[in-house]
Write a protein that holds these residues in place. Structure first.
Motif, PDB file in Angstrom:
ATOM      1  N   ALA A 150     -17.853 108.090  53.824  1.00 17.99           N
ATOM      2  CA  ALA A 150     -18.095 107.300  55.148  1.00 17.99           C
ATOM      3  C   ALA A 150     -18.326 108.188  56.005  1.00 17.99           C
ATOM      4  O   ALA A 150     -18.811 108.056  56.752  1.00 17.99           O
ATOM      5  N   ILE A 151     -17.013 109.126  56.020  1.00 19.71           N
ATOM      6  CA  ILE A 151     -17.016 110.435  56.890  1.00 19.71           C
ATOM      7  C   ILE A 151     -17.902 111.421  57.020  1.00 19.71           C
ATOM      8  O   ILE A 151     -18.259 112.111  57.969  1.00 19.71           O
ATOM      9  N   THR A 152     -17.795 111.811  55.762  1.00 23.14           N
ATOM     10  CA  THR A 152     -18.199 113.025  55.563  1.00 23.14           C
ATOM     11  C   THR A 152     -20.157 113.189  55.788  1.00 23.14           C
ATOM     12  O   THR A 152     -19.862 114.601  56.761  1.00 23.14           O
ATOM     13  N   PRO A 153     -21.124 112.525  56.462  1.00 26.07           N
ATOM     14  CA  PRO A 153     -22.197 113.110  56.993  1.00 26.07           C
ATOM     15  C   PRO A 153     -22.396 113.225  58.593  1.00 26.07           C
ATOM     16  O   PRO A 153     -22.840 113.852  59.075  1.00 26.07           O
ATOM     17  N   HIS A 154     -21.296 112.207  58.781  1.00 28.08           N
ATOM     18  CA  HIS A 154     -20.786 112.331  60.923  1.00 28.08           C
ATOM     19  C   HIS A 154     -20.694 113.944  60.896  1.00 28.08           C
ATOM     20  O   HIS A 154     -21.183 114.366  61.882  1.00 28.08           O
ATOM     21  N   LEU A 155     -19.320 114.658  60.267  1.00 28.79           N
ATOM     22  CA  LEU A 155     -18.634 115.058  60.256  1.00 28.79           C
ATOM     23  C   LEU A 155     -19.964 117.022  59.938  1.00 28.79           C
ATOM     24  O   LEU A 155     -19.488 118.151  60.237  1.00 28.79           O
ATOM     25  N   ASN A 156     -20.136 116.226  59.028  1.00 28.10           N
ATOM     26  CA  ASN A 156     -21.555 117.518  58.526  1.00 28.10           C
ATOM     27  C   ASN A 156     -22.001 117.582  59.268  1.00 28.10           C
ATOM     28  O   ASN A 156     -22.800 118.698  59.233  1.00 28.10           O
ATOM     29  N   ALA A 157     -22.655 116.215  60.476  1.00 29.11           N
ATOM     30  CA  ALA A 157     -24.115 116.731  60.579  1.00 29.11           C
ATOM     31  C   ALA A 157     -24.008 117.672  62.190  1.00 29.11           C
ATOM     32  O   ALA A 157     -25.193 118.209  62.471  1.00 29.11           O
ATOM     33  N   ASN A 158     -22.794 118.059  62.457  1.00 31.34           N
ATOM     34  CA  ASN A 158     -22.324 118.753  63.422  1.00 31.34           C
ATOM     35  C   ASN A 158     -22.178 120.296  62.580  1.00 31.34           C
ATOM     36  O   ASN A 158     -20.995 120.379  62.280  1.00 31.34           O
ATOM     37  N   LYS A 159     -22.951 121.205  63.458  1.00 31.25           N
ATOM     38  CA  LYS A 159     -23.188 122.097  62.676  1.00 31.25           C
ATOM     39  C   LYS A 159     -21.946 123.496  63.736  1.00 31.25           C
ATOM     40  O   LYS A 159     -21.595 124.459  62.761  1.00 31.25           O
ATOM     41  N   GLU A 160     -21.164 122.758  65.040  1.00 26.42           N
ATOM     42  CA  GLU A 160     -19.626 123.068  64.874  1.00 26.42           C
ATOM     43  C   GLU A 160     -18.550 123.620  64.213  1.00 26.42           C
ATOM     44  O   GLU A 160     -17.892 124.052  64.720  1.00 26.42           O
ATOM     45  N   ILE A 161     -19.162 122.656  63.125  1.00 26.48           N
ATOM     46  CA  ILE A 161     -18.023 122.465  62.441  1.00 26.48           C
ATOM     47  C   ILE A 161     -17.766 122.705  60.851  1.00 26.48           C
ATOM     48  O   ILE A 161     -18.486 123.296  59.678  1.00 26.48           O
ATOM     49  N   LYS A 162     -16.832 124.449  61.181  1.00 26.23           N
ATOM     50  CA  LYS A 162     -16.848 124.881  59.713  1.00 26.23           C
ATOM     51  C   LYS A 162     -16.270 124.158  58.758  1.00 26.23           C
ATOM     52  O   LYS A 162     -17.423 125.000  57.943  1.00 26.23           O
ATOM     53  N   SER A 163     -15.411 123.611  58.626  1.00 23.08           N
ATOM     54  CA  SER A 163     -14.641 122.975  57.197  1.00 23.08           C
ATOM     55  C   SER A 163     -13.881 122.479  57.793  1.00 23.08           C
ATOM     56  O   SER A 163     -13.187 122.111  59.164  1.00 23.08           O
ATOM     57  N   TRP A 164     -13.670 121.077  56.596  1.00 23.42           N
ATOM     58  CA  TRP A 164     -13.044 119.652  57.239  1.00 23.42           C
ATOM     59  C   TRP A 164     -11.827 119.478  56.177  1.00 23.42           C
ATOM     60  O   TRP A 164     -13.167 119.565  55.171  1.00 23.42           O
ATOM     61  N   ALA A 165     -10.977 118.501  56.495  1.00 24.51           N
ATOM     62  CA  ALA A 165     -10.769 118.334  55.141  1.00 24.51           C
ATOM     63  C   ALA A 165      -9.483 117.397  55.599  1.00 24.51           C
ATOM     64  O   ALA A 165      -8.597 116.961  56.312  1.00 24.51           O
ATOM     65  N   VAL A 166      -9.177 115.895  54.889  1.00 23.72           N
ATOM     66  CA  VAL A 166      -8.540 114.863  54.829  1.00 23.72           C
ATOM     67  C   VAL A 166      -7.245 114.674  53.902  1.00 23.72           C
ATOM     68  O   VAL A 166      -7.709 114.696  52.755  1.00 23.72           O
ATOM     69  N   ASP A 167      -5.932 115.564  54.102  1.00 25.88           N
ATOM     70  CA  ASP A 167      -4.865 115.226  53.486  1.00 25.88           C
ATOM     71  C   ASP A 167      -4.641 113.071  52.843  1.00 25.88           C
ATOM     72  O   ASP A 167      -4.110 113.109  53.615  1.00 25.88           O
TER      73      ASP A 167
END
Length: 70
Positions: free
Chosen positions: A17-34
């Protein structure tokens, strides 16, 4: 720079559910949830976004993000 947050993103469908929100921002190079971590730690790599801005993106997606002091 790396930002880390304690979240309530606790399962695969929450991550989806959160993937499209974080991936839409081009300033975010990478992200992960543990999701195995009790605090459900979200780690975001970015060159220019503040932790506050990242938290706002997460909150707009319907989840909580509380910065973890590093």
């Amino acid at each position: 720079m790396k930002h880390q947050f304690k979240t309530n993103i606790n399962c695969g469908s929450c991550v989806a559910a959160i993937t499209p929100h974080l991936n839409a921002n081009k300033e975010i190079k990478s992200w992960a949830v543990d999701t195995a971590n009790p605090q459900k730690v979200l780690t975001v790599e970015t060159d220019s976004l503040s932790g506050e801005t990242v938290a706002q993106i997460v909150e707009k997606a319907g989840y909580k993000a509380e910065a973890i002091n590093q």
